[in-house]
Design a protein around this motif. Structure first.
Motif, PDB file in Angstrom:
ATOM      1  N   GLU A  15       0.875  -1.233  -0.069  1.00  0.00           N
ATOM      2  CA  GLU A  15       0.040   0.094   0.186  1.00  0.00           C
ATOM      3  C   GLU A  15       1.036   1.286   0.042  1.00  0.00           C
ATOM      4  O   GLU A  15       1.823   1.344   0.664  1.00  0.00           O
ATOM      5  CB  GLU A  15      -0.922  -0.139   1.272  1.00  0.00           C
ATOM      6  CG  GLU A  15      -1.820   1.044   1.329  1.00  0.00           C
ATOM      7  CD  GLU A  15      -2.776   1.180   2.466  1.00  0.00           C
ATOM      8  OE1 GLU A  15      -3.712   2.335   2.397  1.00  0.00           O
ATOM      9  OE2 GLU A  15      -2.483   0.380   3.349  1.00  0.00           O
ATOM     10  N   VAL A  16       0.529   2.024  -1.016  1.00  0.00           N
ATOM     11  CA  VAL A  16       1.375   3.105  -1.101  1.00  0.00           C
ATOM     12  C   VAL A  16       0.186   4.627  -1.105  1.00  0.00           C
ATOM     13  O   VAL A  16      -0.863   4.427  -1.776  1.00  0.00           O
ATOM     14  CB  VAL A  16       2.307   3.313  -2.352  1.00  0.00           C
ATOM     15  CG1 VAL A  16       2.630   5.098  -2.325  1.00  0.00           C
ATOM     16  CG2 VAL A  16       3.093   2.644  -2.210  1.00  0.00           C
ATOM     17  N   THR A  17       0.368   5.678  -0.400  1.00  0.00           N
ATOM     18  CA  THR A  17      -0.534   7.062  -0.471  1.00  0.00           C
ATOM     19  C   THR A  17      -0.191   7.256  -2.101  1.00  0.00           C
ATOM     20  O   THR A  17       0.580   7.285  -2.542  1.00  0.00           O
ATOM     21  CB  THR A  17      -0.178   7.848   0.327  1.00  0.00           C
ATOM     22  OG1 THR A  17       0.180   7.556   1.848  1.00  0.00           O
ATOM     23  CG2 THR A  17      -1.248   9.008   0.276  1.00  0.00           C
ATOM     24  N   PRO A  18      -1.625   7.552  -2.644  1.00  0.00           N
ATOM     25  CA  PRO A  18      -1.921   7.928  -3.859  1.00  0.00           C
ATOM     26  C   PRO A  18      -0.826   9.411  -4.130  1.00  0.00           C
ATOM     27  O   PRO A  18      -0.774  10.068  -3.421  1.00  0.00           O
ATOM     28  CB  PRO A  18      -3.173   8.064  -4.207  1.00  0.00           C
ATOM     29  CG  PRO A  18      -3.975   7.313  -2.890  1.00  0.00           C
ATOM     30  CD  PRO A  18      -2.928   7.481  -1.879  1.00  0.00           C
ATOM     31  N   SER A  19      -0.458   9.307  -5.463  1.00  0.00           N
ATOM     32  CA  SER A  19       0.312  10.688  -5.938  1.00  0.00           C
ATOM     33  C   SER A  19      -0.588  11.392  -6.804  1.00  0.00           C
ATOM     34  O   SER A  19      -1.333  10.977  -7.557  1.00  0.00           O
ATOM     35  CB  SER A  19       1.497   9.935  -6.666  1.00  0.00           C
ATOM     36  OG  SER A  19       1.987  11.122  -7.438  1.00  0.00           O
ATOM     37  N   THR A  20      -0.228  12.657  -7.081  1.00  0.00           N
ATOM     38  CA  THR A  20      -0.841  13.575  -8.127  1.00  0.00           C
ATOM     39  C   THR A  20      -0.072  13.620  -9.137  1.00  0.00           C
ATOM     40  O   THR A  20      -0.354  14.583 -10.200  1.00  0.00           O
ATOM     41  CB  THR A  20      -1.123  15.011  -7.196  1.00  0.00           C
ATOM     42  OG1 THR A  20       0.272  15.641  -6.964  1.00  0.00           O
ATOM     43  CG2 THR A  20      -2.077  14.783  -6.108  1.00  0.00           C
ATOM     44  N   VAL A  21       0.985  12.931  -9.270  1.00  0.00           N
ATOM     45  CA  VAL A  21       1.991  13.039 -10.021  1.00  0.00           C
ATOM     46  C   VAL A  21       1.639  12.263 -11.457  1.00  0.00           C
ATOM     47  O   VAL A  21       1.425  10.997 -11.256  1.00  0.00           O
ATOM     48  CB  VAL A  21       3.377  12.715  -9.786  1.00  0.00           C
ATOM     49  CG1 VAL A  21       4.425  12.963 -10.800  1.00  0.00           C
ATOM     50  CG2 VAL A  21       3.748  13.765  -8.655  1.00  0.00           C
TER      51      VAL A  21
END
Length: 234
Positions: A59-65
């Motif tokens: 699990e990884v916190t979502p990115s806006t990139v």
């Protein structure tokens, strides 16, 4: 960064050294070095399988990139057809993780670097090693449903009001330096210069050995100097 002149790279590094000192370092903590973002991919061998480009396995916190449009790694490397450390000869590979299973530290670093293409700084302090980004590069998690009844709708409305208020208050912090992932130095066993590949000169990498047995390689022209500093912060 590949698209910046040496002078611009130095100016950016100095800017972020000051930024980290002001916004990221804790009381009594000092910055050892910061590596600038690179235009390249994370690769890995996790559970015996080559993954290039690496995609998060935990699990990884979502990115806006947005996903980059850079040239993809060579088919030889991405399909695992290389020998030994030949993956280092592919210039599109910036990070490479070896881990026996997905939850180990090197794999977790690869997870978080993979979703922050071109914007992730890697910073070493006297207390931790971290993937650092600006706050607005980390996406907000979607709110959980409160149910369809009137109480659920009321709670949802209240949560939206609170979220809006928090959003207004946090706009000024959108560019603040924050950790996307970090580990304390107690989880690092060694850090050393590691020239790799079969090219001449060999590709310069910084090797980070974690106490859980996993290993992360970071491509960097100054890797030899960075590794020398590590024992001073132990």
């Amino acid at each position: 960064m590949a698209d910046l002149s040496p002078l611009d790279q130095q100016l950016l590094r100095e800017k972020w050294q000051a930024k980290l000192a002001e916004e990221w370092l804790g009381e009594g903590e000092s910055l050892v070095w910061v590596l600038l973002p690179e235009q390249g991919y994370a690769g890995s061998v996790v559970s015996g399988r080559t993954r290039l480009p690496h995609e998060p396995l935990s699990e990884v916190t979502p990115s806006t990139v947005d996903s980059p449009s850079w040239p993809l790694p060579s088919e030889l490397v991405s399909t695992g057809g290389y020998r030994d450390d030949e993956w280092a000869d592919d210039p599109s590979v910036v990070w490479w993780a070896f881990a026996a299973e997905p939850g180990l530290d090197a794999a977790r670093f690869a997870d978080h670097l993979a979703v922050m293409p071109g914007v992730a700084f890697v910073a070493l302090s006297s207390a931790r090693l971290a993937v650092v980004v600006e706050q607005d590069k980390i996406a907000e998690r979607p709110a959980e449903s409160e149910g369809k009844g009137w109480l659920g709708r009321a709670r949802s409305a209240a949560a939206q009001v609170q979220k809006a208020a928090e959003g207004l208050a946090s706009r000024k912090d959108a560019k603040a330096a924050v950790s996307h992932f970090e580990v304390p130095l107690s989880r690092i066993g060694a850090m050393s210069w590691a020239p790799l590949g079969r090219s001449i000169p060999r590709a310069p990498f910084l090797r980070v050995d974690f106490t859980d047995g996993s290993c992360l390689f970071i491509r960097n022209g100054g890797a030899e100097g960075y590794s020398v500093k590590f024992p001073t912060v132990r």
